[in-house]
Design an enzyme around this catalytic site. Structure first.
Site, mmCIF file in Angstrom:
data_model
loop_
_atom_site.group_PDB
_atom_site.id
_atom_site.type_symbol
_atom_site.label_atom_id
_atom_site.label_comp_id
_atom_site.label_asym_id
_atom_site.label_seq_id
_atom_site.Cartn_x
_atom_site.Cartn_y
_atom_site.Cartn_z
ATOM 1 N N HIS A 223 0.845 -1.200 0.000
ATOM 2 C CA HIS A 223 0.000 0.000 0.000
ATOM 3 C C HIS A 223 0.878 1.247 0.000
ATOM 4 O O HIS A 223 2.089 1.150 0.210
ATOM 5 C CB HIS A 223 -0.898 0.022 1.251
ATOM 6 C CG HIS A 223 -0.110 0.181 2.531
ATOM 7 N ND1 HIS A 223 0.579 -0.866 3.117
ATOM 8 C CD2 HIS A 223 0.129 1.265 3.316
ATOM 9 C CE1 HIS A 223 1.192 -0.434 4.204
ATOM 10 N NE2 HIS A 223 0.941 0.859 4.352
ATOM 11 N N ASP A 225 0.879 5.132 1.957
ATOM 12 C CA ASP A 225 0.183 5.855 3.021
ATOM 13 C C ASP A 225 -0.466 7.085 2.387
ATOM 14 O O ASP A 225 0.107 7.699 1.487
ATOM 15 C CB ASP A 225 1.164 6.230 4.137
ATOM 16 C CG ASP A 225 1.720 4.991 4.838
ATOM 17 O OD1 ASP A 225 1.113 3.912 4.709
ATOM 18 O OD2 ASP A 225 2.767 5.096 5.507
ATOM 19 N N ARG A 290 7.018 -9.216 15.894
ATOM 20 C CA ARG A 290 7.544 -7.894 15.566
ATOM 21 C C ARG A 290 6.504 -6.828 15.910
ATOM 22 O O ARG A 290 5.300 -7.050 15.739
ATOM 23 C CB ARG A 290 7.848 -7.875 14.070
ATOM 24 C CG ARG A 290 8.199 -6.537 13.524
ATOM 25 C CD ARG A 290 8.656 -6.635 12.073
ATOM 26 N NE ARG A 290 9.006 -5.315 11.622
ATOM 27 C CZ ARG A 290 8.225 -4.541 10.871
ATOM 28 N NH1 ARG A 290 7.052 -4.974 10.447
ATOM 29 N NH2 ARG A 290 8.606 -3.329 10.549
HETATM 30 C C1 OGA Z 1 1.704 1.244 8.181
HETATM 31 C C2 OGA Z 1 2.898 0.503 7.715
HETATM 32 C C3 OGA Z 1 4.771 -0.933 8.197
HETATM 33 C C4 OGA Z 1 5.301 -1.797 9.288
HETATM 34 O O1 OGA Z 1 1.335 1.069 9.359
HETATM 35 O O2 OGA Z 1 1.141 2.007 7.366
HETATM 36 O O3 OGA Z 1 3.211 0.595 6.567
HETATM 37 O O4 OGA Z 1 6.458 -2.181 9.174
HETATM 38 N N1 OGA Z 1 3.579 -0.257 8.596
HETATM 39 O O5 OGA Z 1 4.573 -2.098 10.216
HETATM 40 NI NI NI Z 2 2.148 2.169 5.560
#
Ligand code: OGA
Ligand code: NI
Length: 351
Positions: A223, A225, A290
């Site tokens: 995706h 942001d 994680r």
């Molecule tokens: C998000 C994202 C990446 C991650 O929260 O938009 O891309 O490593 N997170 O959690």
């Molecule tokens: Ni993101």
């Protein structure tokens, strides 16, 4: 076919020994664009020391070539990063029933649940998250942490404060690389003059539990942001990957104390496509869970019109994106998802 499948929900992922069908991903077109296995040098996004005298140029280049970079010497206290990470752990370690007490009523609103983008994918993602939106998160904190409520709210506010400071500093510097300032963005200029915030912000706590079959699962699907920029703190287990056309998926290895920044759609539009709203995702692994804490910064009020900064687009070439109100852009994004920037792109651009 196993029947554990369909009623599996995200709050129980940690206990699963096999990957349910609803969480099994087929390879997508983008996944097949893998970096050549013969590549001797492992590519990585730039690591920029914010005290470097050339910081503006370095940031500008990173935004143009990658749309993502890591930052050292950012001034956010390590203790604050550690504290927000342990708040996240405390939350995700709670029994399912407790987490569900904080369930969000609506995707994107404050609370516990699946990633907002999950509606665009058939398969489920191997992650759980907690969204902390301006204002409304306090009710959930009160429900789940009646005793530690004040302490945790204070921590979140401190984190937001530090992130906002850092995000504004990055914005100014990155804009500087294009020869413009925050005052060249009309709504940002107004906000600055009236002493109000540049935009809304959301913190998203992500948890990626250990996964029995990581190569067939997806932590957070590809995706971009939507916001101006995102600052991400990741625990010391890798999983974040950014997509680069020439290289495929590139892993962002965690470095203690270093933060990851990525450009969002709004910055892409403002820069008239000079900066990339980078496609990224999170993969999972079989050995360690994680945590990541994403601070998604900047989006004006819904009725504000957004368009490329005229000093950037106007003098040097055609304006690539038509003006839209911020709420219209959000609507488009949640209709066409990864085609949103294309949807507002001018077909035959002229000045
Ligand atoms: C998000 C994202 C990446 C991650 O929260 O938009 O891309 O490593 N997170 O959690
Ligand atoms: Ni993101």
């Amino acid at each position: 076919m196993s029947s554990i499948t369909e009623d599996v929900s995200i709050e129980n992922l940690s206990s699963l020994q096999t990957l349910p069908d609803s969480f099994t991903w087929k390879h997508t077109a983008a996944d097949s664009v893998l970096p050549p296995s013969s590549a001797a040098v492992k590519e990585s996004i730039p690591i920029i020391n914010l005290s470097d005298p050339d910081v503006t140029t370095l940031l500008g280049n990173a935004c143009k070539t990658w749309g993502a970079f890591q930052i050292a010497n950012h001034g956010v206290p390590q203790k604050l990063l550690d504290d927000i990470e342990s708040l996240s752990k405390t939350f995700f370690d709670m029994p399912s029933e407790r987490k569900l007490e904080a369930a969000s009523s609506d995707k994107g609103a404050s609370g516990y649940g699946e990633p907002r983008i999950s509606t665009f994918f058939e398969k489920k993602m191997w992650s759980e998250g907690m969204t902390i939106a301006d204002g409304s998160y306090r009710n959930q904190f009160l429900k789940i942490w009646p005793r530690d409520y004040t302490k945790y709210c204070r921590l979140v506010e401190e984190y937001k404060g530090e992130m906002e400071k850092l995000a504004s500093r990055l914005l100014s510097s990155i804009l500087g690389s294009l020869g413009v300032t925050v005052d060249d963005i009309e709504w940002a200029h107004k906000a600055k003059n009236s002493g109000s915030k540049m935009g809304s912000s959301v913190i998203r706590l992500n948890h990626y539990p250990v996964c029995p079959e990581p190569e067939r699962a997806m932590g957070l699907a590809a995706h971009t942001d939507t916001c101006l920029l995102t600052i991400l703190h990741q625990s010391n287990m890798g999983g974040l990957q950014v997509f680069k056309k020439e290289s495929g998926w590139v892993t962002v290895e965690p470095i203690p104390g270093v933060l990851v920044v990525n450009i969002g759609d709004l910055f892409h539009i403002l820069s008239n496509g000079k900066f990339h709203s980078v496609v990224h995702r999170a993969i999972v692994n079989q050995t360690r869970s994680r945590i990541s804490v994403a601070y998604l910064w900047g989006g004006p009020a819904g009725d504000v019109e957004i368009s490329p900064i005229s000093k950037i687009a106007g003098p040097v070439g055609p304006c690539l994106y038509r003006p839209v109100t911020w709420s219209e852009y959000l609507r488009i994004k949640f209709e066409v998802f990864d085609k949103a920037l294309d949807a507002i792109r001018v077909v035959n651009p002229t000045n």
